[in-house]
Motif scaffolding. Structure first.
Motif, PDB file in Angstrom:
ATOM      1  N   ILE A 123      22.345  30.205  36.267  1.00 30.07           N
ATOM      2  CA  ILE A 123      22.924  31.442  35.719  1.00 30.07           C
ATOM      3  C   ILE A 123      21.846  32.236  34.987  1.00 30.07           C
ATOM      4  N   ARG A 124      21.048  31.551  34.170  1.00 23.64           N
ATOM      5  CA  ARG A 124      19.986  32.248  33.430  1.00 23.64           C
ATOM      6  C   ARG A 124      18.922  32.811  34.377  1.00 23.64           C
ATOM      7  N   ASP A 125      18.573  32.064  35.404  1.00 18.93           N
ATOM      8  CA  ASP A 125      17.604  32.572  36.391  1.00 18.93           C
ATOM      9  C   ASP A 125      18.129  33.824  37.075  1.00 18.93           C
ATOM     10  N   ASP A 126      19.422  33.794  37.445  1.00 21.12           N
ATOM     11  CA  ASP A 126      20.018  34.970  38.081  1.00 21.12           C
ATOM     12  C   ASP A 126      20.081  36.149  37.114  1.00 21.12           C
ATOM     13  N   MET A 127      20.381  35.859  35.832  1.00 22.79           N
ATOM     14  CA  MET A 127      20.397  36.933  34.831  1.00 22.79           C
ATOM     15  C   MET A 127      19.004  37.542  34.672  1.00 22.79           C
ATOM     16  N   PHE A 128      17.999  36.690  34.646  1.00 25.68           N
ATOM     17  CA  PHE A 128      16.627  37.187  34.490  1.00 25.68           C
ATOM     18  C   PHE A 128      16.230  38.031  35.697  1.00 25.68           C
ATOM     19  N   ALA A 129      16.572  37.568  36.899  1.00 25.84           N
ATOM     20  CA  ALA A 129      16.256  38.350  38.107  1.00 25.84           C
ATOM     21  C   ALA A 129      16.971  39.697  38.070  1.00 25.84           C
ATOM     22  N   HIS A 130      18.225  39.697  37.606  1.00 24.16           N
ATOM     23  CA  HIS A 130      18.957  40.963  37.491  1.00 24.16           C
ATOM     24  C   HIS A 130      18.328  41.858  36.435  1.00 24.16           C
ATOM     25  N   GLN A 131      17.877  41.259  35.347  1.00 18.90           N
ATOM     26  CA  GLN A 131      17.262  42.039  34.269  1.00 18.90           C
ATOM     27  C   GLN A 131      16.026  42.775  34.772  1.00 18.90           C
ATOM     28  N   GLN A 132      15.325  42.181  35.703  1.00 20.40           N
ATOM     29  CA  GLN A 132      14.117  42.816  36.239  1.00 20.40           C
ATOM     30  C   GLN A 132      14.432  44.096  37.015  1.00 20.40           C
ATOM     31  N   THR A 133      15.679  44.243  37.452  1.00 23.58           N
ATOM     32  CA  THR A 133      16.058  45.429  38.224  1.00 23.58           C
ATOM     33  C   THR A 133      16.659  46.531  37.355  1.00 23.58           C
ATOM     34  N   LEU A 134      16.902  46.239  36.065  1.00 26.22           N
ATOM     35  CA  LEU A 134      17.523  47.228  35.184  1.00 26.22           C
ATOM     36  C   LEU A 134      16.521  48.323  34.814  1.00 26.22           C
ATOM     37  N   PRO A 135      17.014  49.540  34.632  1.00 24.02           N
ATOM     38  CA  PRO A 135      16.115  50.616  34.228  1.00 24.02           C
ATOM     39  C   PRO A 135      15.693  50.460  32.759  1.00 24.02           C
ATOM     40  N   ILE A 136      14.583  51.069  32.408  1.00 26.96           N
ATOM     41  CA  ILE A 136      14.066  51.014  31.040  1.00 26.96           C
ATOM     42  C   ILE A 136      15.103  51.554  30.054  1.00 26.96           C
ATOM     43  N   ARG A 137      15.904  52.508  30.503  1.00 31.00           N
ATOM     44  CA  ARG A 137      16.939  53.103  29.657  1.00 31.00           C
ATOM     45  C   ARG A 137      17.872  52.023  29.092  1.00 31.00           C
ATOM     46  N   TYR A 138      18.160  50.988  29.869  1.00 28.56           N
ATOM     47  CA  TYR A 138      19.031  49.908  29.392  1.00 28.56           C
ATOM     48  C   TYR A 138      18.421  49.248  28.162  1.00 28.56           C
ATOM     49  N   PHE A 139      17.138  48.994  28.183  1.00 34.51           N
ATOM     50  CA  PHE A 139      16.477  48.320  27.072  1.00 34.51           C
ATOM     51  C   PHE A 139      16.313  49.236  25.872  1.00 34.51           C
ATOM     52  N   ASP A 140      16.263  50.529  26.124  1.00 35.45           N
ATOM     53  CA  ASP A 140      16.173  51.490  25.035  1.00 35.45           C
ATOM     54  C   ASP A 140      17.510  51.656  24.311  1.00 35.45           C
ATOM     55  N   THR A 141      18.617  51.456  25.014  1.00 33.26           N
ATOM     56  CA  THR A 141      19.935  51.683  24.423  1.00 33.26           C
ATOM     57  C   THR A 141      20.588  50.401  23.903  1.00 33.26           C
ATOM     58  N   ASN A 142      19.998  49.248  24.163  1.00 34.39           N
ATOM     59  CA  ASN A 142      20.529  47.972  23.659  1.00 34.39           C
ATOM     60  C   ASN A 142      19.478  47.314  22.778  1.00 34.39           C
ATOM     61  N   GLU A 143      19.954  46.750  21.678  1.00 32.70           N
ATOM     62  CA  GLU A 143      19.018  46.094  20.768  1.00 32.70           C
ATOM     63  C   GLU A 143      18.500  44.803  21.393  1.00 32.70           C
ATOM     64  N   HIS A 144      17.268  44.466  21.033  1.00 31.39           N
ATOM     65  CA  HIS A 144      16.613  43.264  21.562  1.00 31.39           C
ATOM     66  C   HIS A 144      17.444  42.010  21.271  1.00 31.39           C
ATOM     67  N   GLY A 145      17.996  41.922  20.064  1.00 29.04           N
ATOM     68  CA  GLY A 145      18.805  40.763  19.681  1.00 29.04           C
ATOM     69  C   GLY A 145      20.069  40.614  20.517  1.00 29.04           C
TER      70      GLY A 145
END
Length: 143
Positions: free
Chosen positions: A109-131
């Motif tokens: 599950i974590r591997d799949d989440m990480f692979a999905h995270q690699q496809t997310l746009p930078i905007r996602y990381f800008d609008t969600n806190e790191h924590g």
């Protein structure tokens, strides 16, 4: 009034099916777990039932006998010991297998989440806190 903490949230539709999809990647281990649980329960129940007949059929007839025959009692005790050993082994085995399935499922599950995270746009990381993002990888996934 202020809104208090929310109760448990409902899982998204299809979540349970997806989780079982991850778990059943280990289908032979899951089958072995179920069989070990059944054999362990049968051995435990059998040994409990056998205990009463052990006293009634094997020990009481030996009480007061002049030349007791210990053979049947020893065979019965050996059978009972085998039941206990089978129950203990099956209990240990299913617990060991379930940990392997659980940890493997969480890793996938974590591997799949990480692979999905690699496809997310930078905007996602800008609008969600790191924590919050890290919490999803650890606490939410374990839950």
């Amino acid at each position: 009034m202020h809104g208090g903490p929310k109760g448990p949230q409902k899982a998204a539709p299809g979540t349970t099916r997806r989780i079982f999809g991850y778990i059943f990647q280990y289908k032979w281990r899951v089958v072995a777990i179920v069989l070990c649980i059944l054999v362990g329960a049968a051995a435990q129940a059998g040994s409990a039932l056998f205990l009463q007949s052990l006293v009634d059929s094997y020990i009481l007839p030996l009480v007061g006998a002049k030349n007791p025959d210990w053979g049947p009692l020893m065979r019965a005790l050996t059978l009972m010991a085998c039941l206990y050993v089978a129950g203990i082994f099956c209990s240990w085995l299913w617990q060991w297998l379930i940990v392997a399935v659980e940890q493997g499922t969480l890793k996938k599950i974590r591997d799949d989440m990480f692979a999905h995270q690699q496809t997310l746009p930078i905007r996602y990381f800008d609008t969600n806190e790191h924590g919050d993002i890290m919490s999803r990888y650890t606490n939410d996934t374990d839950t």
